[in-house]
Write an enzyme that holds these catalytic residues in place. Structure first.
Site, PDB file in Angstrom:
ATOM      1  N   LEU A  38       0.955  -1.250  -0.154  1.00 55.00           N
ATOM      2  CA  LEU A  38       0.011  -0.039  -0.141  1.00 55.00           C
ATOM      3  C   LEU A  38       0.918   1.194   0.063  1.00 55.00           C
ATOM      4  O   LEU A  38       2.082   1.218   0.561  1.00 55.00           O
ATOM      5  CB  LEU A  38      -0.962  -0.030   1.153  1.00 55.00           C
ATOM      6  CG  LEU A  38      -1.638  -1.085   1.411  1.00 55.00           C
ATOM      7  CD1 LEU A  38      -2.503  -1.087   2.866  1.00 55.00           C
ATOM      8  CD2 LEU A  38      -3.040  -0.827   0.559  1.00 55.00           C
ATOM      9  N   SER A  39       0.236   2.575  -0.193  1.00 60.19           N
ATOM     10  CA  SER A  39       0.906   3.633  -0.242  1.00 60.19           C
ATOM     11  C   SER A  39       1.182   3.809   1.263  1.00 60.19           C
ATOM     12  O   SER A  39       0.339   3.472   2.067  1.00 60.19           O
ATOM     13  CB  SER A  39      -0.081   4.807  -0.702  1.00 60.19           C
ATOM     14  OG  SER A  39       0.394   6.084  -0.371  1.00 60.19           O
ATOM     15  N   SER A  41       3.036   2.206   2.951  1.00 63.69           N
ATOM     16  CA  SER A  41       3.544   0.815   3.742  1.00 63.69           C
ATOM     17  C   SER A  41       4.838   0.863   4.044  1.00 63.69           C
ATOM     18  O   SER A  41       5.296  -0.042   4.878  1.00 63.69           O
ATOM     19  CB  SER A  41       3.045  -0.347   2.611  1.00 63.69           C
ATOM     20  OG  SER A  41       3.952  -0.320   1.537  1.00 63.69           O
ATOM     21  N   GLY A  42       5.767   1.604   3.639  1.00 64.37           N
ATOM     22  CA  GLY A  42       7.125   1.760   3.647  1.00 64.37           C
ATOM     23  C   GLY A  42       8.129   1.027   2.937  1.00 64.37           C
ATOM     24  O   GLY A  42       9.483   1.118   2.999  1.00 64.37           O
ATOM     25  N   LYS A  43       7.339   0.799   1.826  1.00 64.92           N
ATOM     26  CA  LYS A  43       8.213   0.255   0.697  1.00 64.92           C
ATOM     27  C   LYS A  43       9.505   1.029   0.317  1.00 64.92           C
ATOM     28  O   LYS A  43      10.591   0.665   0.270  1.00 64.92           O
ATOM     29  CB  LYS A  43       7.323   0.365  -0.776  1.00 64.92           C
ATOM     30  CG  LYS A  43       6.055  -0.424  -0.677  1.00 64.92           C
ATOM     31  CD  LYS A  43       5.635  -0.535  -1.941  1.00 64.92           C
ATOM     32  CE  LYS A  43       5.036   0.877  -2.477  1.00 64.92           C
ATOM     33  NZ  LYS A  43       4.048   1.415  -1.680  1.00 64.92           N
ATOM     34  N   SER A 111       1.980  -1.383  -7.242  1.00 66.47           N
ATOM     35  CA  SER A 111       1.641  -2.479  -8.070  1.00 66.47           C
ATOM     36  C   SER A 111       0.561  -3.634  -7.187  1.00 66.47           C
ATOM     37  O   SER A 111       0.930  -4.636  -7.112  1.00 66.47           O
ATOM     38  CB  SER A 111       3.054  -3.476  -8.251  1.00 66.47           C
ATOM     39  OG  SER A 111       3.989  -3.702  -7.257  1.00 66.47           O
TER      40      SER A 111
END
Lengths: 202, 202
Positions: A38-39, A41-43, A111
């Site tokens: 998710l936006s 999310s810490g990616k 994605s």
């Protein structure tokens, strides 16, 4: 079959360099680490820390994210379903090129669709390039509370339409190589988990 | 601003790695070497020898050409004027990403239109990334005599329409960084000329 010029000290062979040769010459193997989540999310935070950690170890790593893709290669794409799929397709192709160049490609995009991620995976599998899906997992409520860019707020008021997790689906990975609950582990722990996993591809 | 975890020996800072940091960590600076020239002008032969020579010196170099682009990233493009321009635009964006990753990006495409090449050049200039245009120059008659893929023959019979140099224009560079008469110099000499030129960007 090697052509050489002693006068210029330049050596090459006919045809193109093979992936095996490249890995030997650069002492590095390429692969793709594909973040999804998710936006907020810490990616990107984990991806950036991972990239820096690898660079500090002398490993060529490169991150593809919204900043260098959406305003460049994919600036002619919008947010229709077709354009979202084309967005991910191009990112998958470029990450494959980076991995083929013996770089650790790190992609950091929501994605949200399983089919798009599976296409990216297949593209790599067909070229025998490792593809590591990293699920940056966090409850929507936590992501919404973080909301560093105020996007969830705008999604709730309807100012942003079709926002992943609020008004558009997020299809969680069913069998990711790495699953990180980003609200429960530190950035360092997340990076360590990923680097431990990719050790096997060295 | 550095975050560190002594437990995991992982160090990073907030925000993203800068180009300067990356160059220091990898001891390498990125740039793009953009070949242009007729079909059978020797672009790919020289590009491949250059790539191999750089890899043998431990320099990460990567070649973008028809093989890895036309059937991958750009497989959804045809040969209309719009698609040709989009083809070169995407290649320019990807070469810029590779150069930004501290790799020597080498592109090997006919890229017959000056405007498209100038756009590629501007994209790099705007990001302060060196762009070296290499004109693989050969008389059409010589390229046609070489004709390793039989394409000129098909162009003459009309089996291939709008073939660069025969039935479609090739706009030669007016002021390329490097000009190579590929019928007059050896591959080794061409590679040496280019490597000597890029020394200044180290």
């Amino acid at each position: 079959m090697t052509s050489a010029s002693t006068a210029t000290n330049i050596t090459w062979h006919d045809g193109h360099v093979t992936p095996k040769e490249r890995a030997q010459l650069l002492k590095q193997k390429g692969l793709t680490i594909w973040f999804t989540g998710l936006s907020a999310s810490g990616k990107s935070t984990i991806a950036s820390a991972l990239e820096q950690h690898l660079l500090h170890k002398g490993v060529n790593a490169y991150r593809l994210d919204g900043d260098n893709i959406r305003f460049g290669l994919n600036k002619n794409l919008g947010f229709s379903p077709e354009d979202r799929t084309e967005n991910i397709r191009r990112i998958a192709e470029v990450s494959k090129l980076f991995a083929d160049s013996a770089t650790v490609a790190i992609t950091s995009f929501i994605s949200p669709y399983r089919a798009d991620r599976d296409s990216a995976r297949k593209l790599h599998a067909d070229a025998s390039i490792p593809f590591i899906e990293v699920y940056a997992d966090v409850p929507v409520s936590v992501a919404e509370e973080r909301d560093p860019k105020g996007l969830y707020k705008k999604a709730r008021t309807g100012e942003i339409k079709e926002f992943t997790g609020i008004s558009a689906p997020y299809e969680a990975p069913e069998n990711p190589e790495i699953h990180i609950r980003t609200d429960l582990v530190s950035i360092a722990e997340a990076v360590q988990q990923i680097t431990a996993f990719i050790e096997k591809f060295k």
